[in-house]
Write a protein that holds these residues in place. Sequence first.
Motif, PDB file in Angstrom:
ATOM      1  N   SER A  99      -2.515  77.036  -1.386  1.00  0.00           N
ATOM      2  CA  SER A  99      -3.850  77.597  -1.502  1.00  0.00           C
ATOM      3  C   SER A  99      -4.776  76.623  -2.210  1.00  0.00           C
ATOM      4  O   SER A  99      -4.406  76.017  -3.221  1.00  0.00           O
ATOM      5  CB  SER A  99      -3.795  78.911  -2.289  1.00  0.00           C
ATOM      6  N   MET A 100      -5.983  76.481  -1.654  1.00  0.00           N
ATOM      7  CA  MET A 100      -7.025  75.635  -2.232  1.00  0.00           C
ATOM      8  C   MET A 100      -8.368  76.256  -1.843  1.00  0.00           C
ATOM      9  O   MET A 100      -8.543  76.640  -0.684  1.00  0.00           O
ATOM     10  CB  MET A 100      -6.922  74.211  -1.652  1.00  0.00           C
ATOM     11  N   PRO A 101      -9.320  76.394  -2.760  1.00  0.00           N
ATOM     12  CA  PRO A 101     -10.625  76.961  -2.406  1.00  0.00           C
ATOM     13  C   PRO A 101     -11.448  75.985  -1.566  1.00  0.00           C
ATOM     14  O   PRO A 101     -11.016  74.864  -1.292  1.00  0.00           O
ATOM     15  CB  PRO A 101     -11.272  77.222  -3.761  1.00  0.00           C
ATOM     16  N   LEU A 102     -12.632  76.420  -1.196  1.00  0.00           N
ATOM     17  CA  LEU A 102     -13.532  75.598  -0.385  1.00  0.00           C
ATOM     18  C   LEU A 102     -14.825  75.326  -1.140  1.00  0.00           C
ATOM     19  O   LEU A 102     -15.258  76.127  -1.965  1.00  0.00           O
ATOM     20  CB  LEU A 102     -13.866  76.316   0.924  1.00  0.00           C
ATOM     21  N   TYR A 103     -15.447  74.193  -0.827  1.00  0.00           N
ATOM     22  CA  TYR A 103     -16.774  73.897  -1.353  1.00  0.00           C
ATOM     23  C   TYR A 103     -17.559  73.119  -0.315  1.00  0.00           C
ATOM     24  O   TYR A 103     -17.045  72.829   0.765  1.00  0.00           O
ATOM     25  CB  TYR A 103     -16.717  73.195  -2.703  1.00  0.00           C
ATOM     26  N   SER A 104     -18.823  72.816  -0.637  1.00  0.00           N
ATOM     27  CA  SER A 104     -19.699  72.293   0.415  1.00  0.00           C
ATOM     28  C   SER A 104     -20.694  71.271  -0.110  1.00  0.00           C
ATOM     29  O   SER A 104     -20.978  71.200  -1.311  1.00  0.00           O
ATOM     30  CB  SER A 104     -20.457  73.449   1.075  1.00  0.00           C
ATOM     31  N   TYR A 105     -21.230  70.512   0.834  1.00  0.00           N
ATOM     32  CA  TYR A 105     -22.263  69.514   0.581  1.00  0.00           C
ATOM     33  C   TYR A 105     -23.349  69.666   1.654  1.00  0.00           C
ATOM     34  O   TYR A 105     -23.053  70.103   2.768  1.00  0.00           O
ATOM     35  CB  TYR A 105     -21.702  68.096   0.684  1.00  0.00           C
ATOM     36  N   PRO A 106     -24.583  69.272   1.339  1.00  0.00           N
ATOM     37  CA  PRO A 106     -25.599  69.230   2.396  1.00  0.00           C
ATOM     38  C   PRO A 106     -25.165  68.268   3.502  1.00  0.00           C
ATOM     39  O   PRO A 106     -24.507  67.254   3.231  1.00  0.00           O
ATOM     40  CB  PRO A 106     -26.845  68.716   1.667  1.00  0.00           C
ATOM     41  N   SER A 107     -25.516  68.574   4.720  1.00  0.00           N
ATOM     42  CA  SER A 107     -25.127  67.715   5.843  1.00  0.00           C
ATOM     43  C   SER A 107     -25.718  66.317   5.719  1.00  0.00           C
ATOM     44  O   SER A 107     -25.195  65.363   6.290  1.00  0.00           O
ATOM     45  CB  SER A 107     -25.548  68.359   7.162  1.00  0.00           C
ATOM     46  N   GLU A 108     -26.820  66.192   4.950  1.00  0.00           N
ATOM     47  CA  GLU A 108     -27.456  64.881   4.776  1.00  0.00           C
ATOM     48  C   GLU A 108     -26.651  63.964   3.864  1.00  0.00           C
ATOM     49  O   GLU A 108     -26.860  62.753   3.842  1.00  0.00           O
ATOM     50  CB  GLU A 108     -28.867  65.044   4.188  1.00  0.00           C
ATOM     51  N   TYR A 109     -25.712  64.536   3.099  1.00  0.00           N
ATOM     52  CA  TYR A 109     -24.915  63.740   2.167  1.00  0.00           C
ATOM     53  C   TYR A 109     -23.838  62.954   2.912  1.00  0.00           C
ATOM     54  O   TYR A 109     -23.233  63.448   3.859  1.00  0.00           O
ATOM     55  CB  TYR A 109     -24.241  64.643   1.126  1.00  0.00           C
ATOM     56  N   ASN A 110     -23.599  61.759   2.447  1.00  0.00           N
ATOM     57  CA  ASN A 110     -22.456  60.959   2.913  1.00  0.00           C
ATOM     58  C   ASN A 110     -22.420  60.774   4.428  1.00  0.00           C
ATOM     59  O   ASN A 110     -21.350  60.766   5.041  1.00  0.00           O
ATOM     60  CB  ASN A 110     -21.139  61.604   2.447  1.00  0.00           C
ATOM     61  N   LYS A 111     -23.589  60.595   5.036  1.00  0.00           N
ATOM     62  CA  LYS A 111     -23.641  60.448   6.496  1.00  0.00           C
ATOM     63  C   LYS A 111     -22.915  59.209   6.988  1.00  0.00           C
ATOM     64  O   LYS A 111     -22.404  59.189   8.116  1.00  0.00           O
ATOM     65  CB  LYS A 111     -25.099  60.414   6.958  1.00  0.00           C
ATOM     66  N   ASP A 112     -22.866  58.179   6.150  1.00  0.00           N
ATOM     67  CA  ASP A 112     -22.228  56.930   6.563  1.00  0.00           C
ATOM     68  C   ASP A 112     -20.773  56.843   6.123  1.00  0.00           C
ATOM     69  O   ASP A 112     -20.128  55.815   6.337  1.00  0.00           O
ATOM     70  CB  ASP A 112     -23.019  55.741   6.003  1.00  0.00           C
ATOM     71  N   TRP A 113     -20.274  57.869   5.484  1.00  0.00           N
ATOM     72  CA  TRP A 113     -18.878  57.883   5.028  1.00  0.00           C
ATOM     73  C   TRP A 113     -18.037  58.487   6.148  1.00  0.00           C
ATOM     74  O   TRP A 113     -18.005  59.688   6.349  1.00  0.00           O
ATOM     75  CB  TRP A 113     -18.765  58.697   3.744  1.00  0.00           C
ATOM     76  N   LYS A 114     -17.363  57.622   6.885  1.00  0.00           N
ATOM     77  CA  LYS A 114     -16.672  58.055   8.099  1.00  0.00           C
ATOM     78  C   LYS A 114     -15.582  59.083   7.811  1.00  0.00           C
ATOM     79  O   LYS A 114     -15.442  60.061   8.558  1.00  0.00           O
ATOM     80  CB  LYS A 114     -16.087  56.833   8.823  1.00  0.00           C
ATOM     81  N   GLN A 115     -14.789  58.864   6.760  1.00  0.00           N
ATOM     82  CA  GLN A 115     -13.722  59.816   6.475  1.00  0.00           C
ATOM     83  C   GLN A 115     -14.278  61.181   6.061  1.00  0.00           C
ATOM     84  O   GLN A 115     -13.740  62.224   6.452  1.00  0.00           O
ATOM     85  CB  GLN A 115     -12.787  59.269   5.389  1.00  0.00           C
TER      86      GLN A 115
END
Length: 220
Positions: A99-115
């Motif tokens: 078990s691990m919870p979930l979290y989120s980022y704006p879609s604009e974040y880390n656009k160039d981070w492929k992984q």
Amino acid sequence: MKIIRALWGDFLKHHKEDIEKSTRLDETVYVWGKENLEYLNAFRYDTIYMGDTSGSFELKLQTLDMGYKQFGEVLFLDWDCTTHLTLDKIKQLRLPSPSMPLYSYPSEYNKDWKQFQAYSWEWNDIRVLPNACFIYTKDINIGRELLDIVEERGLEGLPEEFAMWLYADSSLDEYITRWDTPYLNGRRDDQIFIVDGETVNTAKKLNKYIGKKEILFYHD
């Protein structure tokens, strides 16, 4: 169930207050670095010294691997993941394994981070991924499973969270049903980002979608 934590590198300077004010849960702490070890021992933590390797977030997975081999049923907590429950009450909780919870980022974040783009869910203009602040396992050595994925895929940056995404191999809805933590949100409703000068709150949006929980743990 055994509570386990980890400390390595320079995380001490970020978590001194958390460590000193932590509610003791008879936890065992896996420690890298002699300065970190001496500091924790001064507060009478039960410690296991792992060496001087600095490492990164994959050391959480090494902690899980070692903890599972030593104790079987384990709950890993980040230092800024807290609860008012006693250890006896925690042991009575029913949790998915793993078990691990979930979290989120704006879609604009880390656009160039492929992984980051490859190993997270895109949902309603936000990116969602597992949050390794709270990791429970009982019947599987999830630490070893995720370490193998990290090594096979060459994961970096957030390797333990990317690896859990790959391990789940699921839709976001299926993850929520099978592996999400029922007593914790990965981010509080009031946590925000600043994007192009604008305030963006992805946490409240995701937490509402996941649904109401009995919040018993808190992640700052």
